[in-house]
Scaffold this motif. Structure first.
Motif, PDB file in Angstrom:
ATOM      1  N   THR A  92      28.119  -0.992   8.914  1.00 52.95           N
ATOM      2  CA  THR A  92      27.391  -0.481   7.749  1.00 52.95           C
ATOM      3  C   THR A  92      28.369   0.036   6.705  1.00 52.95           C
ATOM      4  OG1 THR A  92      25.542   0.148   9.167  1.00 52.95           O
ATOM      5  CG2 THR A  92      25.633   1.156   6.978  1.00 52.95           C
ATOM      6  N   PHE A  93      29.358   0.787   7.151  1.00 52.72           N
ATOM      7  CA  PHE A  93      30.372   1.323   6.242  1.00 52.72           C
ATOM      8  C   PHE A  93      31.104   0.188   5.519  1.00 52.72           C
ATOM      9  CE2 PHE A  93      35.001   2.253   5.996  1.00 52.72           C
ATOM     10  CZ  PHE A  93      34.973   3.093   4.907  1.00 52.72           C
ATOM     11  N   LEU A  94      31.547  -0.808   6.255  1.00 53.43           N
ATOM     12  CA  LEU A  94      32.290  -1.912   5.635  1.00 53.43           C
ATOM     13  C   LEU A  94      31.421  -2.700   4.663  1.00 53.43           C
ATOM     14  CD1 LEU A  94      34.388  -3.165   8.677  1.00 53.43           C
ATOM     15  CD2 LEU A  94      35.168  -1.805   6.721  1.00 53.43           C
ATOM     16  N   ASP A  95      30.161  -2.892   4.997  1.00 51.45           N
ATOM     17  CA  ASP A  95      29.257  -3.587   4.075  1.00 51.45           C
ATOM     18  C   ASP A  95      29.100  -2.815   2.762  1.00 51.45           C
ATOM     19  OD1 ASP A  95      28.847  -5.617   5.882  1.00 51.45           O
ATOM     20  OD2 ASP A  95      26.907  -4.859   6.594  1.00 51.45           O
ATOM     21  N   LEU A  96      29.000  -1.494   2.865  1.00 47.59           N
ATOM     22  CA  LEU A  96      28.813  -0.680   1.660  1.00 47.59           C
ATOM     23  C   LEU A  96      30.091  -0.602   0.831  1.00 47.59           C
ATOM     24  CD1 LEU A  96      26.672   2.191   3.177  1.00 47.59           C
ATOM     25  CD2 LEU A  96      25.891   0.367   1.664  1.00 47.59           C
ATOM     26  N   VAL A  97      31.232  -0.544   1.479  1.00 44.37           N
ATOM     27  CA  VAL A  97      32.495  -0.431   0.751  1.00 44.37           C
ATOM     28  C   VAL A  97      32.875  -1.755   0.087  1.00 44.37           C
ATOM     29  CG1 VAL A  97      34.970  -0.031   1.073  1.00 44.37           C
ATOM     30  CG2 VAL A  97      33.336   1.496   2.122  1.00 44.37           C
ATOM     31  N   LYS A  98      32.490  -2.853   0.703  1.00 40.23           N
ATOM     32  CA  LYS A  98      32.820  -4.170   0.139  1.00 40.23           C
ATOM     33  C   LYS A  98      31.890  -4.585  -0.995  1.00 40.23           C
ATOM     34  CE  LYS A  98      34.923  -6.079   4.276  1.00 40.23           C
ATOM     35  NZ  LYS A  98      34.818  -7.086   5.342  1.00 40.23           N
ATOM     36  N   ASP A  99      30.840  -3.826  -1.225  1.00 40.25           N
ATOM     37  CA  ASP A  99      29.896  -4.148  -2.285  1.00 40.25           C
ATOM     38  C   ASP A  99      30.594  -4.096  -3.641  1.00 40.25           C
ATOM     39  OD1 ASP A  99      27.689  -4.589  -3.856  1.00 40.25           O
ATOM     40  OD2 ASP A  99      26.805  -2.612  -3.523  1.00 40.25           O
ATOM     41  N   PRO A 100      30.627  -5.205  -4.368  1.00 35.94           N
ATOM     42  CA  PRO A 100      31.331  -5.213  -5.654  1.00 35.94           C
ATOM     43  C   PRO A 100      30.627  -4.394  -6.742  1.00 35.94           C
ATOM     44  CG  PRO A 100      30.236  -7.314  -5.269  1.00 35.94           C
ATOM     45  CD  PRO A 100      30.072  -6.501  -4.025  1.00 35.94           C
ATOM     46  N   HIS A 101      29.355  -4.081  -6.534  1.00 35.77           N
ATOM     47  CA  HIS A 101      28.606  -3.336  -7.546  1.00 35.77           C
ATOM     48  C   HIS A 101      28.747  -1.823  -7.398  1.00 35.77           C
ATOM     49  CE1 HIS A 101      26.868  -7.112  -8.723  1.00 35.77           C
ATOM     50  NE2 HIS A 101      26.414  -7.319  -7.505  1.00 35.77           N
ATOM     51  N   ALA A 102      29.272  -1.370  -6.265  1.00 34.81           N
ATOM     52  CA  ALA A 102      29.418   0.080  -6.034  1.00 34.81           C
ATOM     53  C   ALA A 102      30.621   0.604  -6.811  1.00 34.81           C
ATOM     54  CB  ALA A 102      29.595   0.351  -4.549  1.00 34.81           C
ATOM     55  N   ASP A 103      30.463   1.782  -7.388  1.00 35.01           N
ATOM     56  CA  ASP A 103      31.586   2.363  -8.128  1.00 35.01           C
ATOM     57  C   ASP A 103      32.550   3.060  -7.165  1.00 35.01           C
ATOM     58  OD1 ASP A 103      29.983   4.519  -7.507  1.00 35.01           O
ATOM     59  OD2 ASP A 103      30.215   5.499  -9.441  1.00 35.01           O
ATOM     60  N   LYS A 104      33.705   3.389  -7.698  1.00 32.23           N
ATOM     61  CA  LYS A 104      34.788   3.950  -6.876  1.00 32.23           C
ATOM     62  C   LYS A 104      34.402   5.296  -6.266  1.00 32.23           C
ATOM     63  CE  LYS A 104      39.774   3.941  -7.181  1.00 32.23           C
ATOM     64  NZ  LYS A 104      40.922   3.782  -8.060  1.00 32.23           N
ATOM     65  N   GLN A 105      33.728   6.142  -7.030  1.00 32.47           N
ATOM     66  CA  GLN A 105      33.327   7.453  -6.532  1.00 32.47           C
ATOM     67  C   GLN A 105      32.334   7.310  -5.382  1.00 32.47           C
ATOM     68  OE1 GLN A 105      31.287   9.941  -9.328  1.00 32.47           O
ATOM     69  NE2 GLN A 105      31.310  11.723  -7.983  1.00 32.47           N
ATOM     70  N   ALA A 106      31.386   6.392  -5.515  1.00 32.69           N
ATOM     71  CA  ALA A 106      30.402   6.180  -4.456  1.00 32.69           C
ATOM     72  C   ALA A 106      31.087   5.690  -3.181  1.00 32.69           C
ATOM     73  CB  ALA A 106      29.344   5.184  -4.911  1.00 32.69           C
ATOM     74  N   LYS A 107      32.059   4.819  -3.329  1.00 33.62           N
ATOM     75  CA  LYS A 107      32.789   4.322  -2.155  1.00 33.62           C
ATOM     76  C   LYS A 107      33.549   5.458  -1.463  1.00 33.62           C
ATOM     77  CE  LYS A 107      33.363  -0.418  -3.732  1.00 33.62           C
ATOM     78  NZ  LYS A 107      34.311  -1.497  -4.055  1.00 33.62           N
ATOM     79  N   ALA A 108      34.126   6.351  -2.243  1.00 33.70           N
ATOM     80  CA  ALA A 108      34.853   7.480  -1.658  1.00 33.70           C
ATOM     81  C   ALA A 108      33.904   8.418  -0.916  1.00 33.70           C
ATOM     82  CB  ALA A 108      35.607   8.235  -2.745  1.00 33.70           C
ATOM     83  N   ILE A 109      32.740   8.647  -1.473  1.00 30.66           N
ATOM     84  CA  ILE A 109      31.749   9.507  -0.825  1.00 30.66           C
ATOM     85  C   ILE A 109      31.245   8.861   0.459  1.00 30.66           C
ATOM     86  CG2 ILE A 109      29.450  10.518  -1.080  1.00 30.66           C
ATOM     87  CD1 ILE A 109      30.118  10.810  -4.089  1.00 30.66           C
ATOM     88  N   VAL A 110      31.006   7.567   0.422  1.00 33.77           N
ATOM     89  CA  VAL A 110      30.566   6.846   1.619  1.00 33.77           C
ATOM     90  C   VAL A 110      31.648   6.903   2.697  1.00 33.77           C
ATOM     91  CG1 VAL A 110      30.022   4.541   2.529  1.00 33.77           C
ATOM     92  CG2 VAL A 110      28.921   5.357   0.435  1.00 33.77           C
ATOM     93  N   GLN A 111      32.898   6.767   2.299  1.00 37.21           N
ATOM     94  CA  GLN A 111      33.995   6.833   3.264  1.00 37.21           C
ATOM     95  C   GLN A 111      34.069   8.214   3.922  1.00 37.21           C
ATOM     96  OE1 GLN A 111      37.868   6.095   1.611  1.00 37.21           O
ATOM     97  NE2 GLN A 111      38.826   5.946   3.619  1.00 37.21           N
ATOM     98  N   THR A 112      33.950   9.254   3.132  1.00 33.31           N
ATOM     99  CA  THR A 112      33.960  10.611   3.674  1.00 33.31           C
ATOM    100  C   THR A 112      32.789  10.820   4.633  1.00 33.31           C
ATOM    101  OG1 THR A 112      34.989  11.428   1.653  1.00 33.31           O
ATOM    102  CG2 THR A 112      33.928  13.058   3.063  1.00 33.31           C
ATOM    103  N   THR A 113      31.626  10.330   4.260  1.00 32.44           N
ATOM    104  CA  THR A 113      30.444  10.449   5.113  1.00 32.44           C
ATOM    105  C   THR A 113      30.632   9.689   6.415  1.00 32.44           C
ATOM    106  OG1 THR A 113      29.082  10.659   3.137  1.00 32.44           O
ATOM    107  CG2 THR A 113      27.940  10.143   5.195  1.00 32.44           C
ATOM    108  N   PHE A 114      31.271   8.531   6.347  1.00 31.29           N
ATOM    109  CA  PHE A 114      31.552   7.754   7.561  1.00 31.29           C
ATOM    110  C   PHE A 114      32.416   8.558   8.533  1.00 31.29           C
ATOM    111  CE2 PHE A 114      34.748   5.109   9.707  1.00 31.29           C
ATOM    112  CZ  PHE A 114      33.928   4.434  10.596  1.00 31.29           C
ATOM    113  N   PHE A 115      33.476   9.167   8.039  1.00 27.11           N
ATOM    114  CA  PHE A 115      34.369   9.923   8.918  1.00 27.11           C
ATOM    115  C   PHE A 115      33.698  11.177   9.475  1.00 27.11           C
ATOM    116  CE2 PHE A 115      37.736   7.504   6.639  1.00 27.11           C
ATOM    117  CZ  PHE A 115      38.227   6.846   7.762  1.00 27.11           C
ATOM    118  N   ILE A 116      32.901  11.845   8.661  1.00 21.72           N
ATOM    119  CA  ILE A 116      32.146  12.993   9.154  1.00 21.72           C
ATOM    120  C   ILE A 116      31.156  12.539  10.234  1.00 21.72           C
ATOM    121  CG2 ILE A 116      30.389  14.708   8.531  1.00 21.72           C
ATOM    122  CD1 ILE A 116      31.798  14.907   5.789  1.00 21.72           C
ATOM    123  N   GLY A 117      30.481  11.448   9.966  1.00 19.79           N
ATOM    124  CA  GLY A 117      29.510  10.918  10.927  1.00 19.79           C
ATOM    125  C   GLY A 117      30.154  10.495  12.228  1.00 19.79           C
TER     126      GLY A 117
END
Length: 137
Positions: A92-117
């Protein structure tokens, strides 16, 4: 029976927390401006998902002295469930990070959430494995 209760706790915890974290990551990928509300709901969901596993862990520890069996099966169950839920979370994390439409800030937040999770998801299984090591002595 004690270690099987702890394996059950690991199953419930990793699955429940995995579902909550995946949902939060998807929401954060699309609505990063609502980060505080999404993360608040995520942590409440994690707390709810950990209620039953914590009860099972306590029951398991109270019955640990009388455990006379093999520790291999409960440990294998705990590890297998944790790995499966981690792989699902990682995909799920890799699918969201590879999304070309997601902005850089959203990707960073998703990454942080992945590690917390990931950290939250592995807490109960680690306790179950430590209990297995204690029971094996």
């Amino acid at each position: 029976m004690a270690l099987y209760l702890m394996a059950l706790a690991a199953i419930v915890a990793t699955t429940g927390i995995g579902i909550v974290i995946r949902k939060a990551m998807r929401e954060l990928a699309t609505n990063s401006d609502q980060r505080q509300q999404i993360q608040s709901r995520m942590f409440i969901g994690v707390a709810i998902a950990e209620m039953l596993p914590l009860i099972l862990i306590v029951l398991g520890f109270t019955m640990l002295e009388s455990f006379t069996g093999s520790v291999v099966v409960p440990v294998a169950i705990t590890i297998a469930v944790t790995v499966v839920n981690f792989v699902i979370l990682l995909r799920t994390f890799l699918d969201l990070v590879k999304d070309p439409h997601a902005d850089k800030q959203a990707k960073a937040i998703v990454q942080t959430t992945f590690f917390i999770g990931y950290a939250l998801m592995t807490a109960i299984p680690i306790i179950a494995i430590v209990a297995s090591v204690i029971a094996a002595r």
